[in-house]
Enzyme design. Structure first.
Site, PDB file in Angstrom:
ATOM      1  N   PRO A 217      -5.281   8.111   1.133  1.00 60.89           N
ATOM      2  CA  PRO A 217      -5.179   7.520   2.471  1.00 60.89           C
ATOM      3  C   PRO A 217      -3.824   6.869   2.766  1.00 60.89           C
ATOM      4  O   PRO A 217      -3.254   7.068   3.842  1.00 60.89           O
ATOM      5  CB  PRO A 217      -6.278   6.448   2.465  1.00 60.89           C
ATOM      6  CG  PRO A 217      -7.198   6.812   1.361  1.00 60.89           C
ATOM      7  CD  PRO A 217      -6.419   7.599   0.365  1.00 60.89           C
ATOM      8  N   LYS A 218      -3.283   6.128   1.830  1.00 63.01           N
ATOM      9  CA  LYS A 218      -2.019   5.421   2.070  1.00 63.01           C
ATOM     10  C   LYS A 218      -0.852   6.397   2.203  1.00 63.01           C
ATOM     11  O   LYS A 218      -0.034   6.293   3.116  1.00 63.01           O
ATOM     12  CB  LYS A 218      -1.809   4.397   0.955  1.00 63.01           C
ATOM     13  CG  LYS A 218      -0.400   4.094   0.472  1.00 63.01           C
ATOM     14  CD  LYS A 218       0.529   3.565   1.522  1.00 63.01           C
ATOM     15  CE  LYS A 218       1.775   2.902   0.957  1.00 63.01           C
ATOM     16  NZ  LYS A 218       2.780   3.805   0.449  1.00 63.01           N
ATOM     17  N   VAL A 219      -0.779   7.349   1.286  1.00 61.04           N
ATOM     18  CA  VAL A 219       0.303   8.339   1.334  1.00 61.04           C
ATOM     19  C   VAL A 219       0.210   9.160   2.620  1.00 61.04           C
ATOM     20  O   VAL A 219       1.219   9.427   3.283  1.00 61.04           O
ATOM     21  CB  VAL A 219       0.274   9.232   0.071  1.00 61.04           C
ATOM     22  CG1 VAL A 219       1.178  10.441   0.230  1.00 61.04           C
ATOM     23  CG2 VAL A 219       0.700   8.417  -1.152  1.00 61.04           C
ATOM     24  N   ASP A 221      -0.984   8.174   5.480  1.00 63.06           N
ATOM     25  CA  ASP A 221      -0.512   7.327   6.584  1.00 63.06           C
ATOM     26  C   ASP A 221       1.015   7.264   6.625  1.00 63.06           C
ATOM     27  O   ASP A 221       1.613   7.259   7.705  1.00 63.06           O
ATOM     28  CB  ASP A 221      -1.099   5.920   6.461  1.00 63.06           C
ATOM     29  CG  ASP A 221      -2.535   5.853   6.960  1.00 63.06           C
ATOM     30  OD1 ASP A 221      -2.878   6.614   7.890  1.00 63.06           O
ATOM     31  OD2 ASP A 221      -3.321   5.048   6.428  1.00 63.06           O
ATOM     32  N   CYS A 222       1.653   7.207   5.468  1.00 67.73           N
ATOM     33  CA  CYS A 222       3.119   7.187   5.426  1.00 67.73           C
ATOM     34  C   CYS A 222       3.700   8.481   5.979  1.00 67.73           C
ATOM     35  O   CYS A 222       4.663   8.468   6.748  1.00 67.73           O
ATOM     36  CB  CYS A 222       3.618   6.960   3.992  1.00 67.73           C
ATOM     37  SG  CYS A 222       3.327   5.286   3.406  1.00 67.73           S
TER      38      CYS A 222
END
Length: 292
Positions: A217-219, A221-222
DNA sequence: AAACAGGAACCAC
DNA sequence: GTGGTTCCTGTT
């Protein structure tokens, strides 16, 4: 703002909301380095240049006038950051955070380079990520000579497909090496299409990206925020997690809750808010003692 | 020199 | 779907 030619490149005249350090040292990009005099040299889409700021003018040494639209887009120069800051300043914490990152701009980087770079970012720190991305470029990208020195473009999927897991481990990718090989293959062979993903809305594009190996999820979003123009994305890394828990939420809320809260609270400006908060968190380290 | 920093995969539940 | 453990490497 206007753009002029000069002997060694091009000049952006009278640029607002533009601070080199805030733009290139805020974790969104990995290929720009401070030359110790406040100027930044690096490579974007095969173009090696040096940025030098003088008052409200920005010199792009090595920049070509026929690339002016490229640089306007890359540097997001058509966006009114003053307006974004005004909107975000209604929130007291953001008002303070903005002071620490006045001149941030969100770059429009290449999706493939951004995707691979952020796979490497998992469980990793910025200097290590930069080193691995540099090694990959030197081994698989194309050489560019600038100011008498060698630079390398970031490889496209075809060129990176020559990389083996072993070679990528040598580049410093560690346990992420097999993810890079597999995801590059998915893209090269057309099972994943970054241009198509870019055309989707933020939620659907996110769903597609996390199907790929090495992208959580974080990657995702980036990648959405830094290369696909999805400014309502809200990547939650450890720093943003710390500020959010400190100023808005309980110390034990999950990453997903923080993400949902940020997107809900800041809406179409969530990505910009995230950048100011990230910068703020790093400035606060040591001073106020953010927890965790 | 052992502890720590940093997100995703993977496996239980 | 949530929670715990492992992955790698440099720094303190």
């Amino acid at each position: 703002m206007e753009i002029l030619e000069y002997s060694e490149g091009i000049i952006l005249k009278d640029v607002k909301d533009f601070e080199l350090k805030h733009i290139f040292d805020c974790g969104q990009c990995f290929r720009w380095n401070d030359d110790r005099d406040g100027s930044y040299t690096g490579v974007a889409s095969g173009r090696a240049v040096r940025f030098i700021k003088d008052g409200s003018d920005v010199y792009i040494k090595g920049g070509k006038i026929h690339d002016k639209d490229f640089w306007i887009h890359y540097l997001d120069l058509n966006r009114d950051y003053g307006k974004i800051k005004d909107e975000l300043s209604k929130d007291e914490t953001l008002k303070e955070a903005i002071k620490h990152g006045e001149g941030i701009r969100i770059l429009n980087q290449e999706p493939f380079e951004t995707l691979i770079s952020f796979i490497i970012s998992a469980n990793n720190r910025i200097p290590m990520i930069k080193r691995a991305v540099e090694n990959i470029s030197r081994n698989f990208g194309e050489k560019i000579i600038f100011e008498g020195r060698e630079y390398y473009s970031f490889p496209d999927p075809e060129r990176l497909s020559y990389a083996t897991v072993e070679k990528l481990e040598e580049c410093g990718c560690g346990f992420r090496a097999p993810y890079i090989v597999e995801t590059t293959r998915e893209i090269l062979e057309g099972r994943a299409d970054l241009e198509h993903i870019k055309s989707l809305d933020t939620d659907n594009a996110h769903r597609e990206l996390i199907k790929l190996k090495g992208i959580g999820p974080k990657v995702a979003d980036c990648i959405l925020l830094f290369s696909m123009g999805k400014h309502d994305a809200f990547p939650v890394d450890v720093w943003v997690k710390r500020v959010m828990q400190h100023f808005y939420l309980a110390p034990d809320v999950s990453l997903k809750k923080i993400r949902d809260f940020g997107r809900e609270k800041f809406g179409k400006n969530a990505g910009f808010a995230q950048q100011y908060l990230f910068y703020y968190a790093r400035d606060l380290k040591g001073k106020e003692g953010l927890k965790n």
